[in-house]
Design a protein around this motif. Sequence first.
Motif, PDB file in Angstrom:
ATOM      1  N   VAL A 169      -1.709  13.459   7.229  1.00 14.56           N
ATOM      2  CA  VAL A 169      -2.349  12.161   7.419  1.00 14.56           C
ATOM      3  C   VAL A 169      -1.993  11.293   6.212  1.00 14.56           C
ATOM      4  CG1 VAL A 169      -4.527  10.912   7.652  1.00 14.56           C
ATOM      5  CG2 VAL A 169      -4.244  13.152   8.747  1.00 14.56           C
ATOM      6  N   ILE A 170      -1.233  10.246   6.445  1.00 15.86           N
ATOM      7  CA  ILE A 170      -0.781   9.401   5.330  1.00 15.86           C
ATOM      8  C   ILE A 170      -1.522   8.073   5.272  1.00 15.86           C
ATOM      9  CG2 ILE A 170       1.494  10.475   5.241  1.00 15.86           C
ATOM     10  CD1 ILE A 170       2.577   8.002   6.738  1.00 15.86           C
ATOM     11  N   ASP A 171      -2.334   7.799   6.287  1.00 14.49           N
ATOM     12  CA  ASP A 171      -3.174   6.601   6.251  1.00 14.49           C
ATOM     13  C   ASP A 171      -4.432   6.873   7.072  1.00 14.49           C
ATOM     14  OD1 ASP A 171      -3.514   3.666   5.623  1.00 14.49           O
ATOM     15  OD2 ASP A 171      -3.665   3.602   7.814  1.00 14.49           O
ATOM     16  N   GLY A 172      -5.597   6.603   6.466  1.00  9.58           N
ATOM     17  CA  GLY A 172      -6.858   6.803   7.164  1.00  9.58           C
ATOM     18  C   GLY A 172      -7.626   8.033   6.732  1.00  9.58           C
ATOM     19  N   ASN A 173      -7.307   8.585   5.557  1.00 10.33           N
ATOM     20  CA  ASN A 173      -8.002   9.789   5.097  1.00 10.33           C
ATOM     21  C   ASN A 173      -9.494   9.541   4.858  1.00 10.33           C
ATOM     22  OD1 ASN A 173      -6.117  12.192   4.653  1.00 10.33           O
ATOM     23  ND2 ASN A 173      -4.930  10.514   3.766  1.00 10.33           N
ATOM     24  N   HIS A 174      -9.839   8.353   4.354  1.00  5.84           N
ATOM     25  CA  HIS A 174     -11.256   8.035   4.164  1.00  5.84           C
ATOM     26  C   HIS A 174     -11.971   7.955   5.508  1.00  5.84           C
ATOM     27  CE1 HIS A 174      -9.815   6.750   0.165  1.00  5.84           C
ATOM     28  NE2 HIS A 174     -11.056   6.995  -0.232  1.00  5.84           N
ATOM     29  N   GLU A 179       0.845  -1.196   0.000  1.00 11.48           N
ATOM     30  CA  GLU A 179       0.000   0.000   0.000  1.00 11.48           C
ATOM     31  C   GLU A 179       0.879   1.244   0.000  1.00 11.48           C
ATOM     32  OE1 GLU A 179      -3.443   2.133   2.766  1.00 11.48           O
ATOM     33  OE2 GLU A 179      -2.525   0.243   3.400  1.00 11.48           O
ATOM     34  N   VAL A 180       0.578   2.161  -0.900  1.00 10.67           N
ATOM     35  CA  VAL A 180       1.374   3.382  -1.053  1.00 10.67           C
ATOM     36  C   VAL A 180       0.455   4.592  -0.947  1.00 10.67           C
ATOM     37  CG1 VAL A 180       2.703   4.767  -2.703  1.00 10.67           C
ATOM     38  CG2 VAL A 180       3.170   2.324  -2.451  1.00 10.67           C
ATOM     39  N   ASN A 216       5.138  -0.954   4.749  1.00 10.58           N
ATOM     40  CA  ASN A 216       6.354  -1.032   5.562  1.00 10.58           C
ATOM     41  C   ASN A 216       6.215  -0.245   6.858  1.00 10.58           C
ATOM     42  OD1 ASN A 216       7.477  -2.573   3.573  1.00 10.58           O
ATOM     43  ND2 ASN A 216       8.827  -0.983   2.776  1.00 10.58           N
ATOM     44  N   ILE A 217       5.530   0.896   6.783  1.00  8.05           N
ATOM     45  CA  ILE A 217       5.337   1.723   7.976  1.00  8.05           C
ATOM     46  C   ILE A 217       4.513   0.962   9.011  1.00  8.05           C
ATOM     47  CG2 ILE A 217       4.141   3.771   8.860  1.00  8.05           C
ATOM     48  CD1 ILE A 217       5.024   5.235   6.324  1.00  8.05           C
ATOM     49  N   LYS A 218       3.412   0.362   8.574  1.00 11.76           N
ATOM     50  CA  LYS A 218       2.562  -0.385   9.497  1.00 11.76           C
ATOM     51  C   LYS A 218       3.317  -1.541  10.137  1.00 11.76           C
ATOM     52  CE  LYS A 218      -1.974   0.668   7.487  1.00 11.76           C
ATOM     53  NZ  LYS A 218      -3.155   0.120   6.752  1.00 11.76           N
ATOM     54  N   SER A 219       4.172  -2.165   9.356  1.00 15.19           N
ATOM     55  CA  SER A 219       4.962  -3.282   9.876  1.00 15.19           C
ATOM     56  C   SER A 219       5.943  -2.820  10.948  1.00 15.19           C
ATOM     57  CB  SER A 219       5.723  -3.951   8.725  1.00 15.19           C
ATOM     58  OG  SER A 219       6.568  -4.973   9.203  1.00 15.19           O
ATOM     59  N   SER A 220       6.501  -1.630  10.763  1.00 20.72           N
ATOM     60  CA  SER A 220       7.528  -1.132  11.688  1.00 20.72           C
ATOM     61  C   SER A 220       6.949  -0.550  12.973  1.00 20.72           C
ATOM     62  CB  SER A 220       8.389  -0.071  10.993  1.00 20.72           C
ATOM     63  OG  SER A 220       7.642   1.102  10.756  1.00 20.72           O
ATOM     64  N   ILE A 221       5.646  -0.240  12.974  1.00 22.49           N
ATOM     65  CA  ILE A 221       5.054   0.407  14.153  1.00 22.49           C
ATOM     66  C   ILE A 221       4.052  -0.490  14.870  1.00 22.49           C
ATOM     67  CG2 ILE A 221       5.358   2.721  13.196  1.00 22.49           C
ATOM     68  CD1 ILE A 221       2.416   2.703  12.403  1.00 22.49           C
ATOM     69  N   LYS A 275      14.318   4.495   6.085  1.00 19.05           N
ATOM     70  CA  LYS A 275      14.306   4.642   4.630  1.00 19.05           C
ATOM     71  C   LYS A 275      13.200   3.819   3.980  1.00 19.05           C
ATOM     72  CE  LYS A 275      18.247   5.193   2.614  1.00 19.05           C
ATOM     73  NZ  LYS A 275      19.579   5.013   1.965  1.00 19.05           N
ATOM     74  N   GLU A 276      12.896   2.655   4.577  1.00 16.51           N
ATOM     75  CA  GLU A 276      11.878   1.790   3.988  1.00 16.51           C
ATOM     76  C   GLU A 276      10.473   2.353   4.124  1.00 16.51           C
ATOM     77  OE1 GLU A 276      13.101  -0.101   8.005  1.00 16.51           O
ATOM     78  OE2 GLU A 276      14.004   1.045   6.367  1.00 16.51           O
ATOM     79  N   ALA A 277      10.330   3.488   4.836  1.00 23.46           N
ATOM     80  CA  ALA A 277       9.021   4.134   4.948  1.00 23.46           C
ATOM     81  C   ALA A 277       8.667   4.912   3.691  1.00 23.46           C
ATOM     82  CB  ALA A 277       8.997   5.072   6.153  1.00 23.46           C
ATOM     83  N   PHE A 278       9.614   5.018   2.753  1.00 23.20           N
ATOM     84  CA  PHE A 278       9.409   5.789   1.533  1.00 23.20           C
ATOM     85  C   PHE A 278       9.527   4.876   0.319  1.00 23.20           C
ATOM     86  CE2 PHE A 278      10.887   8.490   4.880  1.00 23.20           C
ATOM     87  CZ  PHE A 278      10.072   9.601   4.792  1.00 23.20           C
TER      88      PHE A 278
END
Length: 243
Positions: A151-156, A73-74, A94-99, A183-186
């Motif tokens: 807001v990068i996730d959850g705008n809907h 997901e991007v 990747n962000i969700k995985s890291s947090i 870096k993997e967040a981008f």
Amino acid sequence: MPYLPSRNGFYKINYIEFKEHFMKFQIFKRKSIQKNYIDRWISYLEKIDRQYQCAFDNNDETYLRRNCSENNEVFPQEIIFGKIIVMLQFQITNIKSSIQGAETITIPISKFKEGEGFHHTKTDGELYKLKEIPTVIIAEFYNSPLVDGYVIDGNHRLTSAIKNNYSKVNALILKEKDLSHLKEAFVTEWDYAFYIFINELNIIFNNLARQTVLSKDILEKSYLSIDSPETYKLDNYFFINNT
């Protein structure tokens, strides 16, 4: 021309106009120092552009999609600098995985005002049927004194919460200090470098404006410092909001 994996192509950025835009603002007391700093960053971003263009021309799918699996997901956040539009692409999977397991905080809906607070992308279409207070992910970004992050996730979900008169949402805020080392967040190397460039520029501006540090000292800790290139070392400096 930064690479957009979603289109398997590029979008154009006029780097001359880009440079002129940042030279309009007085960041360093000496214009020659500022020009050298901006020139180095623009050259670095152009270098990354050329690498992606070369990979694209040679059909090097491994290089182009090393951070962008079709199943990932991007989220492309549009950011405007004068006449220039940048699509800052976050790698949400990747962000969700890291947090995983990170704690959220409650934020009043009033923090998501037009043009200030936490910027969100309004969505159209059918509203989500919310059964509980939704959770969004916010990326801290030092671009505007009025905007604390995007807001990068959850705008809907956020759009539905606002239209359904929710008073608050849950949020997980990704700090600049953490994202600059993730870096993997981008999606691409360009996105990562650009994120660091803008944040670093604002950190430098705020510290120099308040005379809390000398130009020479802070430049030695720049991501593109001569002694240790491509290493982010501004963690000990604190961003001070203009407001």
